[in-house]
Design an enzyme around this catalytic site. Structure first.
Site, PDB file in Angstrom:
ATOM      1  CG  ASP A  31     -17.385  -8.417   7.004  1.00  0.00           C
ATOM      2  OD1 ASP A  31     -18.133  -7.874   6.224  1.00  0.00           O
ATOM      3  OD2 ASP A  31     -16.904  -8.171   8.016  1.00  0.00           O
TER       4      ASP A  31
ATOM      5  CG  ASP B 137     -10.017 -11.325   8.401  1.00  0.00           C
ATOM      6  OD1 ASP B 137     -10.754 -12.496   8.605  1.00  0.00           O
ATOM      7  OD2 ASP B 137     -10.341 -10.158   9.006  1.00  0.00           O
TER       8      ASP B 137
END
Lengths: 376, 376
Positions: free
Chosen positions: B92, B271
């Site tokens: 991320d 996720d």
């Protein structure tokens, strides 16, 4: 208990033997990982067998009695089933934990009163109920209830304590001889030599313990703060008296060096929290010496954790990665260090056995103890 | 990025696809375990592959940037090598963590200023340096730097935030297009749709993000406190706009029910820390519903953790044993629950893919969501 001496070293008292239990054989010298509350901390049961190659593990009566408690363990059919461990199991008697962990402890002739370190609830351990609890736990080897003399301790108090341990032993042995295993497998009973760092007390105790003629014999009250030389001296004294044809278990010891020295004095069995506890704090034992993986020097060392190690973690991960995990308080760090250290301990025992069988233990030991203590 | 649609469901927008990366293929829908600081908490890398069957894992740029830092990761040759993970990896951008973890954070046009939650040191994340950091980490899929709008947020502020995310995206994309991977493998770039719970903002954002024509597209800013119905409504709006021929990644979501519902709306990648974080707190997800293993009712339940589970822990250990480990704060408890939950999530994805390929996903999903939320 079925114990067979397989080999003895030429230049030391080191010996290699085989213990048969109803849950399988052990080859000695053996290191027994400590599974305090029914778990060797941070290690899966299949990892114990497949990766650390543990032959036997320990449980702590004090912890298991408090949590999950004997009722649950009995309903499970014993600790083997409760934790799904099919190999041999040994339980200590709880004496050491009462004096090191519990609150408001009070020693009386009857036993030891204490308050739980978990919830403050009050309890009494007696020689009799500690045998009963170990019957419920169902370990293959169970231990006598003793007072682990603190260090330092003057000789008068050490003698007083030893005499209490001996009186308690008689009551333990009575209960053991007049009770049966609960789950169909044989349980063996080991009494414990005490006597602090006093050779004459240790002699008296070893003679008394030997005279009980139980399945094996243990040496307690060492590695509690005394100099290593005192510890080795006590072991030597005791092992000159304890019968050769029975296994000798040195409780709670110790560093790899302590263990090799004690093997050379004729000890067969060891347990210690060091590989797991110190591992969780970042200390790694290797054949080249000791690593504090938290040290900054490892931060960019991308070599394997232990290039000569035989655990899967040794080649799977690098020192820099393990240091990062430890610095970040990541659980995986403790898991890796525990596996590495446990496997190192069992590997060291395998190497010792191999040297004993070839009659070259003593010289190998002298070389190893120089390396093992080095700080890398 | 090489993405191929393999199957689509008849009665929903669920789809099955294949993503090729230089570290291997993924079959979607896919759940990606979160490896915040370069470790999926309490799980060994070989266990990720062999036991949880993870196809890809995540790293968090914020955490990795602070510790071990880009210098160490670069010296290691990237995160794959540093942690010894050979499969695909996604990072991320750190935006979410800056706003949820860091102290003294301040948003400016240039980027986000913040103080480290570890040592208070001051840092600035910009769209450009966040791409640079992800180049150093070397993930196969890297994410744009966005502002994750908090919930609730009025429409005016949500729009302002979205516009900033769009301006940042342009800078990210510029940097991405004008820089190269460091380790010889291709890195793919996903922009992120924002717009809070406002359909018209989500439309604007999805159209803008789609127009960037990057490797895949992500939906951010959901599962931050809004009702599930709002989340599903936003996903539906966005997925009507995002191109079908590119993978769609719903960030940070969620429960097994959330995931199945989102698959039916055409999401491909997920996720969430839930399987590991909630697992460490004693929550187990199973095909029959949710277990709080700390409940007293499990204390004498000696049945396997999950008789229909496909992780080794499911049959290795009992509910009573796992409860005991959790009650005793034993590390093994968190390890077992993490493995169970991660494998449950990846198993659920496998089942979903199988139903999609047979065109019967929708009816199966409707049956499953009734079961999965039950409290056992």
């Amino acid at each position: 208990m079925d114990f067979k001496l397989l080999n003895t070293d030429k230049n030391s008292k080191a010996r290699c033997g085989r213990i048969k239990t109803d849950h399988g054989e052990l080859i000695t010298p053996v290191f027994m990982p400590v599974g305090t509350a029914g778990t060797v901390k941070a290690v899966h049961q299949p990892e114990l067998i497949n990766d650390t190659k543990a032959q036997i593990i320990l449980g702590n009566t004090y912890h298991l009695y408090l949590r999950p408690g004997t009722e649950i363990i009995k309903l499970a059919g014993g600790l083997h089933k409760f934790i799904n461990w099919k190999g041999p199991l040994l339980t200590d008697s709880g004496g050491y934990q009462v004096f090191s962990l519990a609150a408001n402890r009070k020693l009386i002739e009857e036993g030891a009163k204490f308050s739980s370190h978990i919830d403050g609830s009050k309890h009494l351990f007696t020689p009799e109920n500690v045998v009963d609890i170990q019957r419920v736990i169902g370990a293959d080897i169970i231990m006598a209830f003793d007072e682990c003399t603190p260090y330092p301790c003057d000789q008068k108090n050490a003698e007083k304590s030893m005499m209490l341990t001996h009186r308690w032993l008689e009551r333990c042995a009575n209960r053991f001889n007049n009770s049966e295993p609960l789950y169909g497998h044989r349980q063996n009973f080991f009494p414990i030599v005490q006597g602090s760092v006093y050779n004459d007390l240790r002699k008296v105790s070893a003679e008394y313990i030997a005279s009980m003629d139980m399945d094996g014999n243990a040496i307690g009250g060492l590695s509690v703060g005394e100099p290593a030389e005192d510890m080795y001296s006590m072991i030597e004294t005791v092992n000159n008296i304890l019968p050769e044809e029975k296994p000798r278990y040195l409780m709670g010891v110790g560093t790899p060096v302590n263990i090799l020295e004690s093997i050379s004095l004729g000890v067969d069995m060891f347990d210690c929290v060091m590989p797991t506890r110190n591992g969780r704090n970042g200390m790694l034992f290797t054949s080249k010496g000791i690593i504090n993986i938290k040290n900054q020097k490892w931060q960019d060392d991308f070599s394997p954790i232990d290039s000569e190690g035989t655990s899967f973690v040794d080649s799977q991960y690098t020192k820099a990665y393990l240091r990062h995990l430890m610095q970040s308080n990541e659980r995986l760090g403790g898991q890796i260090a525990s596996l590495h250290n446990l496997r190192f301990y069992t590997w060291l025992m395998e190497e010792a056995r191999e040297r004993i069988s070839r009659g070259v233990f003593d010289s190998w030991k002298n070389k190893m103890v120089k390396q093992l203590g080095v700080r890398l």
